[in-house]
Design a protein around this motif. Structure first.
Motif, PDB file in Angstrom:
ATOM      1  N   LYS A 118       0.826  -1.207   0.000  1.00 30.19           N
ATOM      2  CA  LYS A 118       0.000   0.000   0.000  1.00 30.19           C
ATOM      3  C   LYS A 118       0.860   1.256   0.000  1.00 30.19           C
ATOM      4  CE  LYS A 118      -3.673   2.312   2.562  1.00 30.19           C
ATOM      5  NZ  LYS A 118      -4.544   2.283   3.766  1.00 30.19           N
ATOM      6  N   ASN A 121       2.343   1.684  -3.433  1.00 31.84           N
ATOM      7  CA  ASN A 121       1.317   2.186  -4.359  1.00 31.84           C
ATOM      8  C   ASN A 121       1.088   3.683  -4.175  1.00 31.84           C
ATOM      9  OD1 ASN A 121       0.850  -0.312  -5.587  1.00 31.84           O
ATOM     10  ND2 ASN A 121      -0.695  -0.898  -4.069  1.00 31.84           N
ATOM     11  N   ASP A 122       1.127   4.133  -2.933  1.00 27.71           N
ATOM     12  CA  ASP A 122       1.000   5.578  -2.678  1.00 27.71           C
ATOM     13  C   ASP A 122       2.162   6.347  -3.297  1.00 27.71           C
ATOM     14  OD1 ASP A 122      -1.324   5.080  -1.314  1.00 27.71           O
ATOM     15  OD2 ASP A 122      -0.383   5.047   0.669  1.00 27.71           O
ATOM     16  N   TRP A 123       3.353   5.797  -3.204  1.00 26.55           N
ATOM     17  CA  TRP A 123       4.513   6.455  -3.829  1.00 26.55           C
ATOM     18  C   TRP A 123       4.357   6.503  -5.345  1.00 26.55           C
ATOM     19  CZ3 TRP A 123       8.960   3.475  -0.868  1.00 26.55           C
ATOM     20  CH2 TRP A 123       8.928   3.872   0.471  1.00 26.55           C
ATOM     21  N   MET A 124       3.799   5.398  -5.904  1.00 22.52           N
ATOM     22  CA  MET A 124       3.617   5.381  -7.359  1.00 22.52           C
ATOM     23  C   MET A 124       2.658   6.482  -7.801  1.00 22.52           C
ATOM     24  SD  MET A 124       5.281   2.621  -8.749  1.00 22.52           S
ATOM     25  CE  MET A 124       4.399   1.785 -10.020  1.00 22.52           C
ATOM     26  N   VAL A 125       1.654   6.758  -6.959  1.00 21.93           N
ATOM     27  CA  VAL A 125       0.680   7.795  -7.299  1.00 21.93           C
ATOM     28  C   VAL A 125       1.271   9.181  -7.094  1.00 21.93           C
ATOM     29  CG1 VAL A 125      -1.568   8.765  -6.688  1.00 21.93           C
ATOM     30  CG2 VAL A 125      -1.274   6.284  -6.798  1.00 21.93           C
ATOM     31  N   SER A 126       1.971   9.363  -5.974  1.00 22.20           N
ATOM     32  CA  SER A 126       2.470  10.702  -5.638  1.00 22.20           C
ATOM     33  C   SER A 126       3.725  11.088  -6.418  1.00 22.20           C
ATOM     34  CB  SER A 126       2.749  10.790  -4.134  1.00 22.20           C
ATOM     35  OG  SER A 126       3.711   9.818  -3.759  1.00 22.20           O
ATOM     36  N   HIS A 127       4.647  10.159  -6.588  1.00 23.67           N
ATOM     37  CA  HIS A 127       5.927  10.472  -7.225  1.00 23.67           C
ATOM     38  C   HIS A 127       6.025   9.968  -8.662  1.00 23.67           C
ATOM     39  CE1 HIS A 127       7.277  11.772  -3.289  1.00 23.67           C
ATOM     40  NE2 HIS A 127       7.016  10.561  -2.778  1.00 23.67           N
ATOM     41  N   GLY A 128       5.071   9.120  -9.082  1.00 24.97           N
ATOM     42  CA  GLY A 128       5.143   8.580 -10.424  1.00 24.97           C
ATOM     43  C   GLY A 128       5.937   7.291 -10.460  1.00 24.97           C
ATOM     44  N   PRO A 129       5.622   6.384 -11.418  1.00 24.90           N
ATOM     45  CA  PRO A 129       6.330   5.099 -11.488  1.00 24.90           C
ATOM     46  C   PRO A 129       7.776   5.266 -11.955  1.00 24.90           C
ATOM     47  CG  PRO A 129       4.856   5.342 -13.361  1.00 24.90           C
ATOM     48  CD  PRO A 129       4.596   6.516 -12.465  1.00 24.90           C
ATOM     49  N   ARG A 137       7.951  -3.133  -6.059  1.00 24.58           N
ATOM     50  CA  ARG A 137       6.590  -3.656  -5.961  1.00 24.58           C
ATOM     51  C   ARG A 137       6.506  -5.091  -6.480  1.00 24.58           C
ATOM     52  NH1 ARG A 137       1.525  -0.425  -8.502  1.00 24.58           N
ATOM     53  NH2 ARG A 137       2.450  -1.174 -10.451  1.00 24.58           N
TER      54      ARG A 137
END
Length: 558
Positions: A118, A121-129, A137
């Motif tokens: 989780k 996933n938050d980092w992927m949303v906030s900072h981008g993949p 992940r």
């Protein structure tokens, strides 16, 4: 300074803060003294007070103290307490990736992989993949080792390789997934060979979790579903296999793997056909027809598909469509194939029956002739054609067919009325011993030889050779060739249908009762007038003129 000196310094700073609580330097100095004593909680408290006096001035130092506290707790194995300290550090100094990573390390060490996922996933949303996040992940998905997470692991690895095709960590993860998939596939093969289909299905599911873009695995699972009669799931997997193969061919720009694609299409056709057979057995003929339409769209060179669809049309009463499918199958199969010939004989007999009922006797005779052509061993077809010929006033053909009926089915209950209509005054032995009957027998045997591929018809031909037409015994007349004239299971049983024959010609007893009732009123009227009256209904062996048999049966009138 020694430890005792730092302790004295803490006491002195406490007294100074009591005297002058508004001086920030006192709190900072006391916090540093606590820090030297490794009392991180007290040091953080002092820095918080200094931060209140000068907001934002000591955030970096306070975050660092929380970081040191969390690291010490982490080294001692207190992962949840360390997590709390790292979270405080991240709150004081947001945006610092080091504190967030330490929080992730605490969650992972504590075994809270779902919370780790989780957070990532938050980092992927906030900072981008990013490449690192995809790999991180993917490893978390692999640790969770669940159905959905394993396939997500594969997707993250593919995304990482899309960003950097030479990434060694992503390549190593992909190799591990493919090895796990191959091991599961091999176990599935072993289970399927021993008949353990549910266990094989479980193993192939594991293989697909580790390699969800392998068309061969979808093909394998589709076949397993078909064997387990889960046709809907089988069709979905086989269609998925075809689509994956097409996408790969377009992406790679080549046409390799054509044999595999042909195998996938062929298995899809088999599944459509098996599903149609299942629907047919349950009486769902329309649904079976739709499935066979899909199968024929995929593979137009399989005669059995046309045969099965013809059977479905037959069950639905679509005689013309059934005939077209049977004729198409006849063109594609070997000459004189029994499965086609018997079906064609049945459909022509059915069409002839409908023509007979509609009063089209000439067309009915033509249809019955085609039925006889495809199955000359069926006595019923000769019976029907004989009736059609008689209605059409073609008495020679009617008599020839009646002779064939005598040879093929001497115990047929329709023989007596037909004999009286076509051979009045003659017995069965008289008819069979005639030269015309011998010629008919020769022609019948030739027709049987032309269709000698059927084992039942071969036995019937041997039976015909043993028949003595001149003097038949009662035993030879009572014997019935096994399987002669047997209809297909899809055929409607027409025993009991007589195609509109007059009762006086087909049912002597019923005709006697009918005629007796017809003249009963006139008989009673005559008796009331005092006359002596009797009624004697007589079935004459011909139509129009009485034969000699009438005089023999009524000697009192002679």
């Amino acid at each position: 300074m020694e430890k005792s000196q730092y302790e004295k310094a803490v006491i002195c700073f406490s007294k100074a803060i009591t005297l002058k609580p508004e001086q920030t330097e006192m709190y900072v100095s006391q916090a540093e003294a606590y820090l030297q004593l490794c009392d991180f909680q007290s040091a953080a408290t002092c820095y918080k007070r200094a931060w209140l006096l000068e907001p934002g001035a000591f955030s970096a130092r306070l975050a660092f103290i929380y970081y040191l506290q969390g690291q010490c707790l982490f080294d001692r194995g207190c992962f949840l307490e360390a997590l709390e300290a790292f979270r405080k550090a991240a709150e004081v100094k947001p945006g610092c990736r080091a504190y967030e990573l330490r929080s992730l390390a605490c969650l992972s060490a504590a075994g809270h992989h779902t919370d780790c996922l989780k957070l990532v996933n938050d980092w992927m949303v906030s900072h981008g993949p990013t490449l690192d996040l995809y790999i991180l992940r993917a490893r978390l998905h692999k640790l969770l080792n669940q159905v959905t997470t394993t396939s997500q692991c594969y997707q993250d690895v593919k995304s990482a390789l899309a960003l950097n095709p030479t990434c060694p960590h992503a390549a190593a993860l992909l190799d591990h997934l493919q090895e796990a998939s191959e091991r599961a596939r091999q176990k599935a093969v072993d289970r399927s060979l021993t008949g353990q289909l549910p266990e094989a299905l479980c193993m192939i599911n594991i293989a697909l979790e580790n390699s969800p873009e392998d068309a061969k695995l979808y093909l394998f699972r589709g076949v397993l579903y078909r064997w387990l009669k889960d046709f809907t799931a089988a069709i979905e997997d086989l269609v998925q296999a075809v689509e994956l193969k097409d996408e790969r061919a377009v992406r790679d720009g080549n046409d390799e793997g054509g044999s595999l694609q042909h195998e996938e299409n062929f298995q899809l056709v088999l599944t459509y056909n098996a599903f149609a057979v299942e629907c047919f057995s349950k009486g769902l003929y329309a649904e079976a027809t739709l499935l066979l339409n899909k199968a024929i769209e995929e593979e137009k060179g399989q005669a059995c598909l046309y045969l099965n669809r013809g059977d479905c049309f037959f069950k639905q009463g679509e005689w013309t469509f059934a005939l077209h499918d049977y004729q198409q199958a006849e063109e594609m199969m070997q000459p004189d194939d029994p499965s086609v010939r018997l079906r064609l004989a049945v459909i022509y007999n059915t069409l002839g029956s409908h023509c007979f009922q509609d009063g089209c006797f000439q067309e009915a005779a033509e249809m019955f002739s085609l039925a006889v052509k495809y199955n000359p061993a069926a006595a019923r077809y000769y019976e029907n054609r004989s009736k059609a010929f008689r209605k059409g006033l073609h008495f020679d053909g009617a008599r020839a067919d009646l002779i064939c009926l005598l040879i093929l089915d001497p115990t047929n209950e329709e023989l007596p009325p037909m004999m009286m209509s076509l051979f009045p005054g003659c017995s069965e032995s008289d008819v069979l011993s005639s030269p015309a009957a011998q010629a008919v027998k020769v022609q019948l045997m030739e027709n049987m030889k032309a269709c000698s591929s059927s084992s039942d018809q071969q036995r019937l031909s041997e039976k015909l050779q043993k028949i003595t037409l001149v003097s038949q015994s009662s035993e030879s007349q009572s014997e019935e060739p096994s399987g002669a004239g047997g209809e297909l299971t899809l055929c409607k049983q027409t025993g009991g249908e007589h195609f509109g024959e007059e009762p006086s010609a087909d049912r002597i007893e019923k005709a006697f009762e009918k005629k007796l009732a017809k003249y009963q009123g006139r008989l009673e009227d005559s008796r009331k007038r005092g006359w002596k009256a009797n009624c004697y209904p007589v079935e004459v062996g011909s139509r129009g003129f009485a034969g000699r048999s009438l005089a023999k049966s009524t000697p009192c009138w002679a």
